[in-house]
Design a protein around this motif. Sequence first.
Motif, mmCIF file in Angstrom:
data_model
loop_
_atom_site.group_PDB
_atom_site.id
_atom_site.type_symbol
_atom_site.label_atom_id
_atom_site.label_comp_id
_atom_site.label_asym_id
_atom_site.label_seq_id
_atom_site.Cartn_x
_atom_site.Cartn_y
_atom_site.Cartn_z
ATOM 1 N N THR A 1 0.858 -1.177 0.000
ATOM 2 C CA THR A 1 0.000 0.000 0.000
ATOM 3 C C THR A 1 0.896 1.229 0.000
ATOM 4 O O THR A 1 1.847 1.311 0.782
ATOM 5 C CB THR A 1 -0.925 0.025 1.235
ATOM 6 N N ILE A 2 0.583 2.170 -0.884
ATOM 7 C CA ILE A 2 1.350 3.408 -1.020
ATOM 8 C C ILE A 2 0.452 4.565 -0.622
ATOM 9 O O ILE A 2 -0.661 4.706 -1.140
ATOM 10 C CB ILE A 2 1.811 3.616 -2.479
ATOM 11 N N TYR A 3 0.938 5.375 0.301
ATOM 12 C CA TYR A 3 0.257 6.606 0.699
ATOM 13 C C TYR A 3 1.133 7.750 0.193
ATOM 14 O O TYR A 3 2.280 7.881 0.628
ATOM 15 C CB TYR A 3 0.114 6.686 2.222
ATOM 16 N N LEU A 4 0.616 8.551 -0.713
ATOM 17 C CA LEU A 4 1.378 9.633 -1.327
ATOM 18 C C LEU A 4 0.693 10.954 -1.016
ATOM 19 O O LEU A 4 -0.515 11.099 -1.235
ATOM 20 C CB LEU A 4 1.446 9.416 -2.838
ATOM 21 N N VAL A 5 1.449 11.905 -0.488
ATOM 22 C CA VAL A 5 0.894 13.211 -0.159
ATOM 23 C C VAL A 5 0.427 13.898 -1.446
ATOM 24 O O VAL A 5 1.145 13.937 -2.447
ATOM 25 C CB VAL A 5 1.923 14.077 0.604
ATOM 26 N N THR A 6 -0.799 14.404 -1.420
ATOM 27 C CA THR A 6 -1.384 15.085 -2.574
ATOM 28 C C THR A 6 -0.440 16.164 -3.078
ATOM 29 O O THR A 6 0.121 16.933 -2.300
ATOM 30 C CB THR A 6 -2.740 15.712 -2.195
ATOM 31 N N GLY A 7 -0.268 16.200 -4.398
ATOM 32 C CA GLY A 7 0.617 17.171 -5.033
ATOM 33 C C GLY A 7 2.008 16.631 -5.292
ATOM 34 O O GLY A 7 2.784 17.241 -6.024
ATOM 35 N N SER A 8 2.339 15.466 -4.700
ATOM 36 C CA SER A 8 3.643 14.852 -4.942
ATOM 37 C C SER A 8 3.630 14.181 -6.315
ATOM 38 O O SER A 8 2.591 13.746 -6.806
ATOM 39 C CB SER A 8 3.968 13.819 -3.867
ATOM 40 N N ASP A 9 4.782 14.065 -6.917
ATOM 41 C CA ASP A 9 4.934 13.519 -8.259
ATOM 42 C C ASP A 9 4.905 11.996 -8.219
ATOM 43 O O ASP A 9 5.908 11.352 -7.889
ATOM 44 C CB ASP A 9 6.240 14.025 -8.859
ATOM 45 N N LEU A 10 3.764 11.402 -8.561
ATOM 46 C CA LEU A 10 3.594 9.957 -8.533
ATOM 47 C C LEU A 10 4.595 9.268 -9.455
ATOM 48 O O LEU A 10 5.196 8.256 -9.082
ATOM 49 C CB LEU A 10 2.168 9.571 -8.928
ATOM 50 N N GLN A 11 4.805 9.782 -10.650
ATOM 51 C CA GLN A 11 5.716 9.139 -11.596
ATOM 52 C C GLN A 11 7.143 9.117 -11.063
ATOM 53 O O GLN A 11 7.840 8.111 -11.171
ATOM 54 C CB GLN A 11 5.673 9.830 -12.970
ATOM 55 N N ALA A 12 7.592 10.198 -10.455
ATOM 56 C CA ALA A 12 8.942 10.241 -9.878
ATOM 57 C C ALA A 12 9.060 9.240 -8.736
ATOM 58 O O ALA A 12 10.074 8.540 -8.612
ATOM 59 C CB ALA A 12 9.263 11.647 -9.383
ATOM 60 N N ALA A 13 8.027 9.151 -7.909
ATOM 61 C CA ALA A 13 8.026 8.198 -6.794
ATOM 62 C C ALA A 13 8.066 6.768 -7.311
ATOM 63 O O ALA A 13 8.835 5.932 -6.822
ATOM 64 C CB ALA A 13 6.799 8.410 -5.909
ATOM 65 N N TYR A 14 7.265 6.477 -8.313
ATOM 66 C CA TYR A 14 7.193 5.134 -8.884
ATOM 67 C C TYR A 14 8.525 4.746 -9.527
ATOM 68 O O TYR A 14 9.037 3.645 -9.295
ATOM 69 C CB TYR A 14 6.057 5.059 -9.906
ATOM 70 N N THR A 15 9.090 5.634 -10.323
ATOM 71 C CA THR A 15 10.349 5.343 -11.011
ATOM 72 C C THR A 15 11.461 5.037 -10.017
ATOM 73 O O THR A 15 12.219 4.075 -10.178
ATOM 74 C CB THR A 15 10.746 6.521 -11.926
ATOM 75 N N ALA A 16 11.563 5.825 -8.965
ATOM 76 C CA ALA A 16 12.599 5.611 -7.949
ATOM 77 C C ALA A 16 12.378 4.299 -7.205
ATOM 78 O O ALA A 16 13.330 3.561 -6.937
ATOM 79 C CB ALA A 16 12.630 6.784 -6.974
ATOM 80 N N ALA A 17 11.135 3.995 -6.879
ATOM 81 C CA ALA A 17 10.835 2.762 -6.140
ATOM 82 C C ALA A 17 11.137 1.531 -6.983
ATOM 83 O O ALA A 17 11.681 0.546 -6.480
ATOM 84 C CB ALA A 17 9.371 2.757 -5.695
ATOM 85 N N ILE A 18 10.799 1.577 -8.260
ATOM 86 C CA ILE A 18 11.000 0.425 -9.146
ATOM 87 C C ILE A 18 12.482 0.101 -9.295
ATOM 88 O O ILE A 18 12.864 -1.057 -9.450
ATOM 89 C CB ILE A 18 10.317 0.692 -10.505
ATOM 90 N N GLU A 19 13.352 1.118 -9.224
ATOM 91 C CA GLU A 19 14.796 0.870 -9.296
ATOM 92 C C GLU A 19 15.256 0.022 -8.114
ATOM 93 O O GLU A 19 16.185 -0.770 -8.235
ATOM 94 C CB GLU A 19 15.561 2.186 -9.349
#
Length: 128
Positions: free
Chosen positions: A77-95
């Motif tokens: 489960t991912i909780y992301l603060v509104t306004g944060s860049d989902l794509q940047a978060a996803y790309t970094a996590a996938i690495e």
Amino acid sequence: MTITHINPAALHSNPAFSNGILVSGGGNLLFVGGQNGTDASGAITGDVAEQSAQATRNVLQVVSEAGGTVENIVKLTIYLVTGSDLQAAYTAAIEVWGSHPTTLSMLQVAGLGRPEALIELDAVAVIS
């Protein structure tokens, strides 16, 4: 223990996640509490990508300590603060995470327990 990914043809399929996971043959359930991008000193620094990578490492560290790997994680489960860049978060996590699919829920939230935290992850793993 066998982990079977359930992806019915009638549902959207995505290689990044499974619609369901069936665990059979026993194992121990591990519930990983909410992990922010906190380093070993307790500090949270950086943008959402840096925090996402660190939070992912933290989840994997807890699973490793219990004797598992990313392959044992059946729910994230991912909780992301509104306004944060989902794509940047996803790309970094996938690495950090790799290409292991799991079931996944993603929520946008107004804030987290620590004001500087932009992301929080929790997980469920089954470890034999």
